[in-house]
Scaffold this active site. Structure first.
Site, short mmCIF file in Angstrom:
data_model
loop_
_atom_site.label_atom_id
_atom_site.label_comp_id
_atom_site.label_asym_id
_atom_site.label_seq_id
_atom_site.Cartn_x
_atom_site.Cartn_y
_atom_site.Cartn_z
N GLY A 21 0.81 -1.21 0.00
CA GLY A 21 0.00 0.00 0.00
C GLY A 21 0.84 1.26 0.00
O GLY A 21 0.75 2.09 -0.90
N ASP A 22 1.67 1.46 1.03
CA ASP A 22 2.56 2.62 1.08
C ASP A 22 4.00 2.16 1.27
O ASP A 22 4.80 2.86 1.90
CB ASP A 22 2.13 3.57 2.19
CG ASP A 22 2.15 2.92 3.58
OD1 ASP A 22 2.28 1.68 3.63
OD2 ASP A 22 2.05 3.64 4.58
N GLU A 23 4.34 1.00 0.74
CA GLU A 23 5.67 0.46 0.87
C GLU A 23 6.35 0.38 -0.51
O GLU A 23 5.73 -0.02 -1.49
CB GLU A 23 5.64 -0.94 1.49
CG GLU A 23 5.22 -0.95 2.95
CD GLU A 23 5.27 -2.35 3.55
OE1 GLU A 23 5.44 -3.31 2.79
OE2 GLU A 23 5.15 -2.47 4.78
#
Length: 545
Positions: free
Chosen positions: A465-467
């Site tokens: 997701g936000d990696e």
């Protein structure tokens, strides 16, 4: 009077003109039947091959998408169970907060997470918290027993929730102590209809009346389907659908079969290996071969017209008239038998014969367009399978491939390379406060800023997701990797401007260098991931927006 009429009919029947006309009509009829048979066999075989290939490509893509989503959930459970603090098993409040943090970071289980004692009679903590009866007991559930008996996360039998009757699937894994004994079971439940899980199956159809079926052979159950009425229903008994029986026995490929409702279908079967399921993409053959049926009708109609016309002009040159048609039929036979390259038929004149040739040429053009569209579709699906749809960066699959290639090159050349694991600090508040559309734009801006720092030989991928993850391929020292990490942090030091909003972000970056931090992909990923979380725990909290 009647005798005179009978005599006239007998006289006409002996007429050469009538016999030639009847003979011509018979020839036209036989020729039309031959053309329909040859073209139908040829085109049905061609369309069947093209449609089967397209069906198989679609089924493989959707099955791969489902498999990756299941892997992501199992990986999350595996990592969560490995990092669960055993002391929290005696503190339900602390354990619930721990579950909440994991669910907030990676909300893959739409129905939440739960930790159960190894006897199955007590829920230590769950998130979101649910009211359960005092005699709540999961000790007899298949996923609970399988988790206790396995060292790896397991997938339970899809079933309806006892709370709200919603179709769902439970995945679970054992939490063990230092001696390897199970001290709890961590489980996560996902609704089958939740966004980002089986949406490609439930929300799509193939053609007008085709669709998808997701089948669990172990449970003899339809896990999901384009027809919502089939979800969590039993598969047909053996002998009802021969192709289904072969698929249950392990066959993966394409075939034509008659389903339980008596409809003949063209089906493509692809495996979802992680769950032991398989996906069926099906399309009624009546719809698949609709163009062939229309062509048969077209040829039959035009042949009748030709026959009526030939009856009136037979005496002035039937042979001359039918010569182009004979040549066209000869070319079609040669093309069908492989003695001649498939090519448009020449149109000598615009009559019924010319219309027939134009119809064949039009169909031939459509077939070539379908072949080109199929190749373009396969290229698009290959790109989608290896790239993130939001940022355009390589995805987790391509990242793992490139990481293994980097390891192989470094091992052969005795060189170093670095792996950076990046997590966005402060992204969730942006997503929650300003909406997913702005959150998506933030991810795109981050991808552009980080990409601008790298060399052509390096790789940046979005793996969650936000990696993000970066592979620095050209020989890099630990100090050089830290320098790149500092550049990444500096690139995100300036707040992101979206719709007049200044949105601050920070990066938590973990670094692993081959070979000192690991000699295989798993070791490098684990080291970088742990380093990233160590940085995150020591970093200052990003101010709330």
């Amino acid at each position: 009077m009647l005798v005179a009429v009978a005599d006239e009919l007998r006289r006409q029947s002996r007429s050469i003109i009538v016999r030639l006309m009847l003979f011509g009509l018979v020839l036209v009829f036989v020729g039309a039947c031959a053309r329909i048979w040859v073209l139908s066999s040829f085109l049905e075989d061609k369309i069947n091959n093209l449609t089967s290939s397209q069906q198989q490509s679609t089924a493989s893509y959707v099955a791969h998408d489902i498999d990756e989503k299941i892997k992501a959930r199992l990986d999350l459970l595996r990592r969560a169970a490995g990092s669960l603090p055993l002391a929290a098993l005696d503190d339900p409040t602390a354990l619930r907060d721990w579950l909440k943090r994991h669910q907030d970071i990676a909300p893959l289980f739409s129905r939440g997470l739960m930790v159960v004692r190894p006897d199955g009679h007590e829920v230590v903590a769950d998130y979101p918290e649910r009211q359960r009866s005092p005699d709540f007991d999961v000790s007899s559930r298949d996923w609970f027993q399988a988790a206790l008996n396995s060292r790896e996360p397991v997938i339970g039998r899809p079933a309806r929730s006892s709370l709200d009757d919603e179709p769902m699937v439970v995945m679970a894994t054992a939490v063990t102590d230092a001696a390897g004994r199970p001290v709890a079971v961590l489980s996560g439940a996902t609704a089958l209809s939740s966004p980002g899980f089986l949406n490609l199956v439930q929300g799509n159809r193939i053609g007008r009346s085709g669709g998808f079926l997701l089948v669990s052979p172990r449970d003899r159950l339809f896990v999901s389907a384009s027809d919502h009425g089939m979800i969590l229903t039993a598969t047909p008994p053996e002998g009802v659908n021969p192709l289904h029986d072969r698929a249950m026995a392990g066959y993966r490929g394409t075939g034509v079969t008659v389903n339980a409702a008596g409809v003949e279908e063209l089906s493509a079967i692809a495996a979802v290996p992680t769950a032991g399921w398989f996906l069926v993409a099906r399309l009624p053959t009546a719809e698949a071969f609709e163009g062939v049926r229309d062509l048969q009708t077209f040829i039959a109609t035009n042949s009748l017209m030709i026959a009526a016309f030939a009856a009136t002009v037979l005496f002035i040159g039937m042979r001359r008239f039918f010569r182009p048609l004979t040549e066209a039929a000869k070319r079609m036979h040669q093309m069908a038998d492989g003695h001649m390259e498939l090519a448009p038929l020449p149109v000598h004149r615009m009559d019924e014969v010319g219309e027939l040739a134009q119809g064949f040429n039009y169909l031939l053009g459509k077939l070539r367009e379908q072949e080109a569209a199929l190749r373009a579709s396969e290229a698009r699906m290959a790109h989608m399978a290896h790239h993130d749809a939001l940022t355009g960066l390589p995805n987790r699959t391509m990242f793992h491939d490139r990481l293994q290639q980097a390891i192989d090159r470094a091992e052969r050349g005795g060189t170093l390379f670095a792996l950076l694991y990046i997590d966005l600090d402060g992204f969730k508040p942006i997503n929650d406060t300003h909406g997913h559309s702005r959150g998506d734009e933030v991810l795109r801006v981050v991808a552009r800023r980080l990409s601008g720092l790298l060399r052509k030989a390096d790789l940046i991928a979005r793996i969650g997701g936000d990696e993000f993850a970066i592979i620095l391929e050209v020989e890099v020292t630990p100090a050089g990797a830290e320098t790149v990490a500092d550049k990444c942090r500096t690139a995100l030091a300036e707040p992101i401007l979206i719709d007049g909003l200044r949105l601050p972000l920070a990066l938590s970056i973990g670094v692993a260098v081959y070979p000192q931090d690991g000699r295989d992909a798993q070791q490098l990923i684990v080291h970088a991931d742990q380093a990233m979380y160590a940085v995150k725990r020591g970093a200052a909290r990003v101010p709330a927006l």
